[in-house]
Motif scaffolding. Structure first.
Motif, PDB file in Angstrom:
ATOM      1  N   MET A   1      21.262 -25.027  12.833  1.00 56.15           N
ATOM      2  CA  MET A   1      22.162 -25.896  12.081  1.00 56.15           C
ATOM      3  C   MET A   1      23.351 -25.077  11.596  1.00 56.15           C
ATOM      4  O   MET A   1      23.189 -24.083  10.902  1.00 56.15           O
ATOM      5  N   ILE A   2      24.517 -25.472  11.995  1.00 55.88           N
ATOM      6  CA  ILE A   2      25.752 -24.836  11.524  1.00 55.88           C
ATOM      7  C   ILE A   2      26.311 -25.729  10.418  1.00 55.88           C
ATOM      8  O   ILE A   2      26.979 -26.731  10.680  1.00 55.88           O
ATOM      9  N   TRP A   3      26.008 -25.352   9.179  1.00 55.98           N
ATOM     10  CA  TRP A   3      26.386 -26.216   8.058  1.00 55.98           C
ATOM     11  C   TRP A   3      27.894 -26.359   7.926  1.00 55.98           C
ATOM     12  O   TRP A   3      28.386 -27.362   7.406  1.00 55.98           O
ATOM     13  N   GLN A   4      28.652 -25.385   8.412  1.00 60.26           N
ATOM     14  CA  GLN A   4      30.110 -25.444   8.311  1.00 60.26           C
ATOM     15  C   GLN A   4      30.694 -26.631   9.086  1.00 60.26           C
ATOM     16  O   GLN A   4      31.820 -27.035   8.828  1.00 60.26           O
ATOM     17  N   ASP A   5      29.922 -27.191   9.993  1.00 60.28           N
ATOM     18  CA  ASP A   5      30.369 -28.383  10.714  1.00 60.28           C
ATOM     19  C   ASP A   5      30.289 -29.632   9.845  1.00 60.28           C
ATOM     20  O   ASP A   5      30.878 -30.657  10.180  1.00 60.28           O
ATOM     21  N   TYR A   6      29.552 -29.545   8.744  1.00 56.32           N
ATOM     22  CA  TYR A   6      29.285 -30.718   7.904  1.00 56.32           C
ATOM     23  C   TYR A   6      29.748 -30.585   6.458  1.00 56.32           C
ATOM     24  O   TYR A   6      29.934 -31.587   5.784  1.00 56.32           O
ATOM     25  N   VAL A  58      23.008 -29.482   3.999  1.00 52.39           N
ATOM     26  CA  VAL A  58      22.955 -29.088   2.584  1.00 52.39           C
ATOM     27  C   VAL A  58      21.918 -27.982   2.407  1.00 52.39           C
ATOM     28  O   VAL A  58      22.167 -26.977   1.737  1.00 52.39           O
ATOM     29  N   PHE A  59      20.764 -28.143   3.027  1.00 52.95           N
ATOM     30  CA  PHE A  59      19.720 -27.131   2.891  1.00 52.95           C
ATOM     31  C   PHE A  59      20.069 -25.847   3.638  1.00 52.95           C
ATOM     32  O   PHE A  59      19.753 -24.743   3.168  1.00 52.95           O
ATOM     33  N   ALA A  60      20.746 -25.948   4.764  1.00 59.92           N
ATOM     34  CA  ALA A  60      21.196 -24.756   5.479  1.00 59.92           C
ATOM     35  C   ALA A  60      22.232 -24.005   4.641  1.00 59.92           C
ATOM     36  O   ALA A  60      22.219 -22.769   4.570  1.00 59.92           O
ATOM     37  N   TYR A  61      23.123 -24.753   3.998  1.00 57.56           N
ATOM     38  CA  TYR A  61      24.123 -24.163   3.103  1.00 57.56           C
ATOM     39  C   TYR A  61      23.431 -23.440   1.953  1.00 57.56           C
ATOM     40  O   TYR A  61      23.753 -22.292   1.634  1.00 57.56           O
ATOM     41  N   LEU A  62      22.462 -24.100   1.341  1.00 59.05           N
ATOM     42  CA  LEU A  62      21.723 -23.513   0.225  1.00 59.05           C
ATOM     43  C   LEU A  62      20.982 -22.253   0.673  1.00 59.05           C
ATOM     44  O   LEU A  62      20.981 -21.236  -0.028  1.00 59.05           O
ATOM     45  N   ARG A  63      20.373 -22.301   1.858  1.00 60.26           N
ATOM     46  CA  ARG A  63      19.677 -21.131   2.404  1.00 60.26           C
ATOM     47  C   ARG A  63      20.640 -19.954   2.532  1.00 60.26           C
ATOM     48  O   ARG A  63      20.327 -18.838   2.114  1.00 60.26           O
ATOM     49  N   ASP A  64      21.827 -20.202   3.093  1.00 59.28           N
ATOM     50  CA  ASP A  64      22.788 -19.122   3.258  1.00 59.28           C
ATOM     51  C   ASP A  64      23.288 -18.597   1.916  1.00 59.28           C
ATOM     52  O   ASP A  64      23.512 -17.400   1.766  1.00 59.28           O
TER      53      ASP A  64
END
Length: 78
Positions: A1-6, A58-64
């Motif tokens: 999941m590339i959160w930067q796309d969202y 959102v969760f990928a962002y939080l993970r990073d």
């Protein structure tokens, strides 16, 4: 999941808070609702512009953020 796309941050939208791209729905709001007991289904029904991939982002962002130590530290209490 590339959160930067969202997820984006624009100083002209919610004072630069991270939001779902193309909306004014903040990452903070999504986390707040989920942490207060909302289900993914409730989010999707209440905010029709949201998709499952947005919530995953959102969760990928939080993970990073956690990996990069972009979080508030806290002290252990009794």
């Amino acid at each position: 999941m590339i959160w930067q796309d969202y997820i984006v941050s624009d100083k002209n939208i919610l004072i630069g808070k991270p939001t779902i791209k193309g909306t004014r729905i903040s990452v903070e709001l999504i986390l707040e609702l989920l942490s207060s007991g909302w289900s993914e289904q409730q989010l999707l029904e209440s905010y029709p512009q949201l998709k499952t991939d947005h919530i995953k982002a959102v969760f990928a962002y939080l993970r990073d953020c956690m990996k990069n130590e972009l979080f508030f530290s806290f002290t252990k209490t009794a």
